[in-house]
Motif scaffolding. Sequence first.
Motif, PDB file in Angstrom:
ATOM      1  N   THR A  39       0.834  -1.196   0.000  1.00 31.42           N
ATOM      2  CA  THR A  39       0.000   0.000   0.000  1.00 31.42           C
ATOM      3  C   THR A  39       0.870   1.247   0.000  1.00 31.42           C
ATOM      4  N   SER A  40       0.239   2.373  -0.260  1.00 35.02           N
ATOM      5  CA  SER A  40       0.941   3.648  -0.374  1.00 35.02           C
ATOM      6  C   SER A  40       1.532   4.120   0.946  1.00 35.02           C
ATOM      7  N   ASP A  41       1.095   3.576   2.070  1.00 33.30           N
ATOM      8  CA  ASP A  41       1.643   3.996   3.365  1.00 33.30           C
ATOM      9  C   ASP A  41       2.872   3.196   3.782  1.00 33.30           C
ATOM     10  N   GLY A  42       3.366   2.326   2.896  1.00 32.26           N
ATOM     11  CA  GLY A  42       4.562   1.548   3.187  1.00 32.26           C
ATOM     12  C   GLY A  42       4.303   0.155   3.719  1.00 32.26           C
ATOM     13  N   SER A  43       3.061  -0.181   3.985  1.00 34.29           N
ATOM     14  CA  SER A  43       2.737  -1.528   4.444  1.00 34.29           C
ATOM     15  C   SER A  43       2.878  -2.497   3.280  1.00 34.29           C
ATOM     16  N   ASN A  44       3.384  -3.692   3.571  1.00 31.59           N
ATOM     17  CA  ASN A  44       3.468  -4.704   2.518  1.00 31.59           C
ATOM     18  C   ASN A  44       3.480  -6.091   3.145  1.00 31.59           C
ATOM     19  N   ILE A  45       3.152  -7.050   2.323  1.00 32.75           N
ATOM     20  CA  ILE A  45       3.140  -8.444   2.745  1.00 32.75           C
ATOM     21  C   ILE A  45       3.506  -9.301   1.555  1.00 32.75           C
ATOM     22  N   GLN A  46       4.226 -10.373   1.823  1.00 35.39           N
ATOM     23  CA  GLN A  46       4.510 -11.360   0.796  1.00 35.39           C
ATOM     24  C   GLN A  46       4.508 -12.723   1.463  1.00 35.39           C
ATOM     25  N   GLN A  47       4.000 -13.706   0.754  1.00 33.52           N
ATOM     26  CA  GLN A  47       3.922 -15.042   1.311  1.00 33.52           C
ATOM     27  C   GLN A  47       3.924 -16.047   0.181  1.00 33.52           C
ATOM     28  N   ASP A  48       4.612 -17.166   0.398  1.00 35.06           N
ATOM     29  CA  ASP A  48       4.523 -18.250  -0.568  1.00 35.06           C
ATOM     30  C   ASP A  48       4.524 -19.572   0.178  1.00 35.06           C
ATOM     31  N   GLY A  49       3.918 -20.540  -0.430  1.00 38.44           N
ATOM     32  CA  GLY A  49       3.807 -21.849   0.204  1.00 38.44           C
ATOM     33  C   GLY A  49       3.868 -22.951  -0.825  1.00 38.44           C
ATOM     34  N   VAL A  50       4.256 -24.106  -0.335  1.00 41.31           N
ATOM     35  CA  VAL A  50       4.369 -25.270  -1.200  1.00 41.31           C
ATOM     36  C   VAL A  50       3.800 -26.477  -0.446  1.00 41.31           C
ATOM     37  N   LYS A  68       2.346   3.441  14.927  1.00 43.43           N
ATOM     38  CA  LYS A  68       1.856   4.786  15.246  1.00 43.43           C
ATOM     39  C   LYS A  68       2.972   5.682  15.759  1.00 43.43           C
ATOM     40  N   GLU A  69       4.017   5.064  16.315  1.00 41.96           N
ATOM     41  CA  GLU A  69       5.163   5.825  16.818  1.00 41.96           C
ATOM     42  C   GLU A  69       6.160   6.161  15.708  1.00 41.96           C
ATOM     43  N   GLY A  70       5.899   5.685  14.494  1.00 38.44           N
ATOM     44  CA  GLY A  70       6.767   5.981  13.356  1.00 38.44           C
ATOM     45  C   GLY A  70       7.881   4.973  13.137  1.00 38.44           C
ATOM     46  N   LYS A  71       7.870   3.864  13.870  1.00 40.34           N
ATOM     47  CA  LYS A  71       8.890   2.836  13.708  1.00 40.34           C
ATOM     48  C   LYS A  71       8.434   1.806  12.674  1.00 40.34           C
ATOM     49  N   VAL A  72       9.392   1.324  11.888  1.00 43.70           N
ATOM     50  CA  VAL A  72       9.090   0.276  10.915  1.00 43.70           C
ATOM     51  C   VAL A  72       9.158  -1.063  11.638  1.00 43.70           C
ATOM     52  N   ILE A  73       8.086  -1.822  11.559  1.00 39.12           N
ATOM     53  CA  ILE A  73       8.002  -3.149  12.157  1.00 39.12           C
ATOM     54  C   ILE A  73       7.978  -4.158  11.021  1.00 39.12           C
ATOM     55  N   LYS A  74       8.906  -5.120  11.068  1.00 36.18           N
ATOM     56  CA  LYS A  74       8.945  -6.165  10.049  1.00 36.18           C
ATOM     57  C   LYS A  74       8.899  -7.519  10.744  1.00 36.18           C
ATOM     58  N   VAL A  75       8.045  -8.381  10.250  1.00 33.75           N
ATOM     59  CA  VAL A  75       7.916  -9.734  10.777  1.00 33.75           C
ATOM     60  C   VAL A  75       8.182 -10.699   9.634  1.00 33.75           C
ATOM     61  N   THR A  76       9.154 -11.572   9.814  1.00 31.42           N
ATOM     62  CA  THR A  76       9.380 -12.663   8.873  1.00 31.42           C
ATOM     63  C   THR A  76       8.966 -13.945   9.587  1.00 31.42           C
ATOM     64  N   TYR A  77       8.496 -14.913   8.839  1.00 34.40           N
ATOM     65  CA  TYR A  77       8.000 -16.126   9.482  1.00 34.40           C
ATOM     66  C   TYR A  77       8.081 -17.326   8.564  1.00 34.40           C
ATOM     67  N   THR A  78       8.064 -18.472   9.186  1.00 37.22           N
ATOM     68  CA  THR A  78       7.886 -19.740   8.494  1.00 37.22           C
ATOM     69  C   THR A  78       6.812 -20.502   9.258  1.00 37.22           C
ATOM     70  N   ALA A  79       6.138 -21.372   8.565  1.00 37.20           N
ATOM     71  CA  ALA A  79       5.136 -22.238   9.189  1.00 37.20           C
ATOM     72  C   ALA A  79       5.206 -23.593   8.495  1.00 37.20           C
ATOM     73  N   ASP A  80       5.250 -24.627   9.308  1.00 36.35           N
ATOM     74  CA  ASP A  80       5.335 -25.977   8.771  1.00 36.35           C
ATOM     75  C   ASP A  80       4.712 -26.945   9.771  1.00 36.35           C
ATOM     76  N   GLU A  81       5.042 -28.218   9.654  1.00 40.66           N
ATOM     77  CA  GLU A  81       4.460 -29.206  10.562  1.00 40.66           C
ATOM     78  C   GLU A  81       4.872 -28.967  12.013  1.00 40.66           C
ATOM     79  N   ASN A  82       5.899 -28.153  12.253  1.00 40.23           N
ATOM     80  CA  ASN A  82       6.350 -27.848  13.609  1.00 40.23           C
ATOM     81  C   ASN A  82       5.770 -26.552  14.160  1.00 40.23           C
ATOM     82  N   GLY A  83       4.896 -25.887  13.412  1.00 40.55           N
ATOM     83  CA  GLY A  83       4.240 -24.687  13.901  1.00 40.55           C
ATOM     84  C   GLY A  83       4.663 -23.404  13.199  1.00 40.55           C
TER      85      GLY A  83
END
Length: 91
Positions: A39-50, A68-83
Amino acid sequence: MKFVIVFACFLALAFADVPVTVKEYNEVNPDSFKYEWATSDGSNIQQDGVLKDPHTILVKGSYEYVSKEGKVIKVTYTADENGYKPVIIQQ
Protein backbone atom coordinates in the motif's frame (compact mmCIF):
# COMPACT_ATOMS: atom_id res chain seq x y z
CA MET A 1 -29.50 15.33 -5.10
CA LYS A 2 -27.86 11.91 -5.58
CA PHE A 3 -25.08 13.59 -7.55
CA VAL A 4 -24.30 15.92 -4.63
CA ILE A 5 -24.13 13.01 -2.17
CA VAL A 6 -21.90 10.94 -4.47
CA PHE A 7 -19.68 13.97 -5.15
CA ALA A 8 -19.36 14.63 -1.40
CA CYS A 9 -18.35 11.02 -0.79
CA PHE A 10 -15.66 11.16 -3.51
CA LEU A 11 -14.42 14.48 -2.13
CA ALA A 12 -14.17 13.01 1.38
CA LEU A 13 -12.19 10.02 0.09
CA ALA A 14 -9.85 12.29 -1.86
CA PHE A 15 -8.92 14.25 1.25
CA ALA A 16 -8.87 11.30 3.66
CA ASP A 17 -5.55 9.77 4.63
CA VAL A 18 -6.47 6.31 3.36
CA PRO A 19 -3.73 4.01 2.06
CA VAL A 20 -4.12 2.91 -1.54
CA THR A 21 -3.08 -0.48 -2.90
CA VAL A 22 -0.03 0.05 -5.12
CA LYS A 23 0.93 -3.58 -5.75
CA GLU A 24 -1.01 -6.80 -5.82
CA TYR A 25 0.09 -10.18 -7.16
CA ASN A 26 -1.54 -13.59 -6.72
CA GLU A 27 -0.52 -16.97 -8.08
CA VAL A 28 -2.31 -20.16 -7.08
CA ASN A 29 -1.23 -23.55 -8.37
CA PRO A 30 -2.34 -27.07 -7.37
CA ASP A 31 0.79 -27.58 -5.23
CA SER A 32 1.92 -24.02 -4.40
CA PHE A 33 0.84 -20.42 -3.99
CA LYS A 34 2.39 -16.96 -3.84
CA TYR A 35 1.04 -13.50 -3.19
CA GLU A 36 2.36 -9.99 -2.66
CA TRP A 37 0.54 -6.84 -1.65
CA ALA A 38 1.69 -3.29 -0.87
CA THR A 39 0.00 0.00 0.00
CA SER A 40 0.94 3.65 -0.37
CA ASP A 41 1.64 4.00 3.36
CA GLY A 42 4.56 1.55 3.19
CA SER A 43 2.74 -1.53 4.44
CA ASN A 44 3.47 -4.70 2.52
CA ILE A 45 3.14 -8.44 2.75
CA GLN A 46 4.51 -11.36 0.80
CA GLN A 47 3.92 -15.04 1.31
CA ASP A 48 4.52 -18.25 -0.57
CA GLY A 49 3.81 -21.85 0.20
CA VAL A 50 4.37 -25.27 -1.20
CA LEU A 51 2.54 -28.54 -0.58
CA LYS A 52 4.91 -30.93 1.20
CA ASP A 53 2.42 -33.78 1.42
CA PRO A 54 -1.40 -34.02 1.38
CA HIS A 55 -1.55 -32.80 5.00
CA THR A 56 1.32 -30.28 5.22
CA ILE A 57 1.93 -26.92 3.57
CA LEU A 58 5.31 -25.24 4.04
CA VAL A 59 4.84 -21.46 4.20
CA LYS A 60 7.30 -18.58 4.43
CA GLY A 61 6.69 -14.89 4.26
CA SER A 62 6.96 -11.46 5.79
CA TYR A 63 4.96 -8.35 6.45
CA GLU A 64 6.01 -4.80 7.25
CA TYR A 65 4.25 -1.67 8.47
CA VAL A 66 4.93 1.65 10.17
CA SER A 67 3.72 1.81 13.79
CA LYS A 68 1.86 4.79 15.25
CA GLU A 69 5.16 5.82 16.82
CA GLY A 70 6.77 5.98 13.36
CA LYS A 71 8.89 2.84 13.71
CA VAL A 72 9.09 0.28 10.92
CA ILE A 73 8.00 -3.15 12.16
CA LYS A 74 8.95 -6.16 10.05
CA VAL A 75 7.92 -9.73 10.78
CA THR A 76 9.38 -12.66 8.87
CA TYR A 77 8.00 -16.13 9.48
CA THR A 78 7.89 -19.74 8.49
CA ALA A 79 5.14 -22.24 9.19
CA ASP A 80 5.34 -25.98 8.77
CA GLU A 81 4.46 -29.21 10.56
CA ASN A 82 6.35 -27.85 13.61
CA GLY A 83 4.24 -24.69 13.90
CA TYR A 84 4.44 -20.94 13.24
CA LYS A 85 7.87 -19.35 13.81
CA PRO A 86 7.93 -15.53 13.58
CA VAL A 87 10.94 -13.20 13.88
CA ILE A 88 10.06 -9.57 14.72
CA ILE A 89 12.43 -6.73 13.79
CA GLN A 90 11.90 -3.09 14.86
CA GLN A 91 13.82 -0.42 13.01
